[in-house]
Design a protein around this motif. Structure first.
Motif, PDB file in Angstrom:
ATOM      1  N   VAL A 127       0.831  -1.205   0.000  1.00  0.00           N
ATOM      2  CA  VAL A 127       0.000   0.000   0.000  1.00  0.00           C
ATOM      3  C   VAL A 127       0.865   1.254   0.000  1.00  0.00           C
ATOM      4  CG1 VAL A 127      -1.690   1.321   1.336  1.00  0.00           C
ATOM      5  CG2 VAL A 127      -1.974  -1.145   1.052  1.00  0.00           C
ATOM      6  N   ASP A 128       1.964   1.249   0.742  1.00  0.00           N
ATOM      7  CA  ASP A 128       2.865   2.399   0.735  1.00  0.00           C
ATOM      8  C   ASP A 128       3.386   2.688  -0.671  1.00  0.00           C
ATOM      9  OD1 ASP A 128       2.586   2.884   3.415  1.00  0.00           O
ATOM     10  OD2 ASP A 128       4.537   2.082   3.992  1.00  0.00           O
ATOM     11  N   GLY A 129       3.668   1.637  -1.443  1.00  0.00           N
ATOM     12  CA  GLY A 129       4.120   1.827  -2.819  1.00  0.00           C
ATOM     13  C   GLY A 129       3.058   2.494  -3.676  1.00  0.00           C
ATOM     14  N   PHE A 130       1.818   2.038  -3.546  1.00  0.00           N
ATOM     15  CA  PHE A 130       0.731   2.653  -4.312  1.00  0.00           C
ATOM     16  C   PHE A 130       0.504   4.110  -3.898  1.00  0.00           C
ATOM     17  CE2 PHE A 130      -0.622  -1.771  -5.175  1.00  0.00           C
ATOM     18  CZ  PHE A 130      -0.645  -1.689  -6.561  1.00  0.00           C
ATOM     19  N   VAL A 131       0.590   4.382  -2.607  1.00  0.00           N
ATOM     20  CA  VAL A 131       0.420   5.760  -2.127  1.00  0.00           C
ATOM     21  C   VAL A 131       1.547   6.634  -2.646  1.00  0.00           C
ATOM     22  CG1 VAL A 131       0.416   7.218  -0.064  1.00  0.00           C
ATOM     23  CG2 VAL A 131      -0.941   5.129  -0.113  1.00  0.00           C
ATOM     24  N   SER A 132       2.772   6.133  -2.623  1.00  0.00           N
ATOM     25  CA  SER A 132       3.909   6.886  -3.138  1.00  0.00           C
ATOM     26  C   SER A 132       3.720   7.214  -4.611  1.00  0.00           C
ATOM     27  CB  SER A 132       5.200   6.093  -2.932  1.00  0.00           C
ATOM     28  OG  SER A 132       6.300   6.762  -3.468  1.00  0.00           O
ATOM     29  N   ARG A 133       3.302   6.216  -5.382  1.00  0.00           N
ATOM     30  CA  ARG A 133       3.096   6.450  -6.811  1.00  0.00           C
ATOM     31  C   ARG A 133       1.986   7.466  -7.047  1.00  0.00           C
ATOM     32  NH1 ARG A 133       1.748   1.473 -10.591  1.00  0.00           N
ATOM     33  NH2 ARG A 133      -0.150   1.567  -9.379  1.00  0.00           N
ATOM     34  N   ASP A 134       0.934   7.397  -6.238  1.00  0.00           N
ATOM     35  CA  ASP A 134      -0.185   8.324  -6.387  1.00  0.00           C
ATOM     36  C   ASP A 134       0.176   9.744  -5.941  1.00  0.00           C
ATOM     37  OD1 ASP A 134      -3.077   8.843  -6.900  1.00  0.00           O
ATOM     38  OD2 ASP A 134      -3.085   9.218  -4.728  1.00  0.00           O
ATOM     39  N   GLN A 135       0.880   9.856  -4.824  1.00  0.00           N
ATOM     40  CA  GLN A 135       1.160  11.164  -4.234  1.00  0.00           C
ATOM     41  C   GLN A 135       2.328  11.898  -4.899  1.00  0.00           C
ATOM     42  OE1 GLN A 135      -0.597  12.753  -1.635  1.00  0.00           O
ATOM     43  NE2 GLN A 135      -2.067  11.149  -2.130  1.00  0.00           N
ATOM     44  N   GLU A 181       7.624   3.989  -6.046  1.00  0.00           N
ATOM     45  CA  GLU A 181       6.931   2.826  -5.492  1.00  0.00           C
ATOM     46  C   GLU A 181       7.857   1.634  -5.263  1.00  0.00           C
ATOM     47  OE1 GLU A 181       6.053   2.826  -9.977  1.00  0.00           O
ATOM     48  OE2 GLU A 181       6.115   4.312  -8.407  1.00  0.00           O
ATOM     49  N   TRP A 182       8.899   1.506  -6.107  1.00  0.00           N
ATOM     50  CA  TRP A 182       9.799   0.367  -5.946  1.00  0.00           C
ATOM     51  C   TRP A 182      10.678   0.507  -4.711  1.00  0.00           C
ATOM     52  CZ3 TRP A 182       9.004  -4.178  -7.739  1.00  0.00           C
ATOM     53  CH2 TRP A 182       8.193  -4.316  -8.857  1.00  0.00           C
ATOM     54  N   GLY A 183      10.755   1.683  -4.148  1.00  0.00           N
ATOM     55  CA  GLY A 183      11.438   1.859  -2.871  1.00  0.00           C
ATOM     56  C   GLY A 183      10.696   1.166  -1.740  1.00  0.00           C
ATOM     57  N   HIS A 184       9.432   0.890  -1.956  1.00  0.00           N
ATOM     58  CA  HIS A 184       8.609   0.167  -0.985  1.00  0.00           C
ATOM     59  C   HIS A 184       8.421  -1.285  -1.408  1.00  0.00           C
ATOM     60  CE1 HIS A 184       7.456   3.927   1.035  1.00  0.00           C
ATOM     61  NE2 HIS A 184       7.416   4.441  -0.184  1.00  0.00           N
TER      62      HIS A 184
END
Length: 72
Positions: A38-46, A51-54
């Motif tokens: 979920v953190d990856g998806f939030v990073s990509r969205d925000q 996202e690959w960092g997560h």
């Protein structure tokens, strides 16, 4: 808030590890994987990337959990 969640999750895993219960630690690691996803998806969205960092931790965590659960 972000740091608090990571600290809490890390302390929880340390406590389980200290008790010496490998199966519970493996299940705890599996249960924590959705956080990285979920953190990856939030990073990509925000921020539009990162996202690959997560998501890299999903493979690492799944591999460690599989070893602890003696899946291989």
């Amino acid at each position: 808030m972000y740091g608090g969640r990571d600290i809490g999750l890390g302390l929880m895993m340390v406590v389980v590890w200290a008790r010496g219960d490998r199966r519970t630690l493996g299940l705890t690691m599996l249960a924590s994987l959705p956080i990285a996803i979920v953190d990856g998806f939030v990073s990509r969205d925000q921020i539009g990337g990162g996202e690959w960092g997560h998501w890299v931790f999903v493979g690492v965590g799944a591999g460690l959990a599989a070893g602890l659960l003696e899946w291989f």
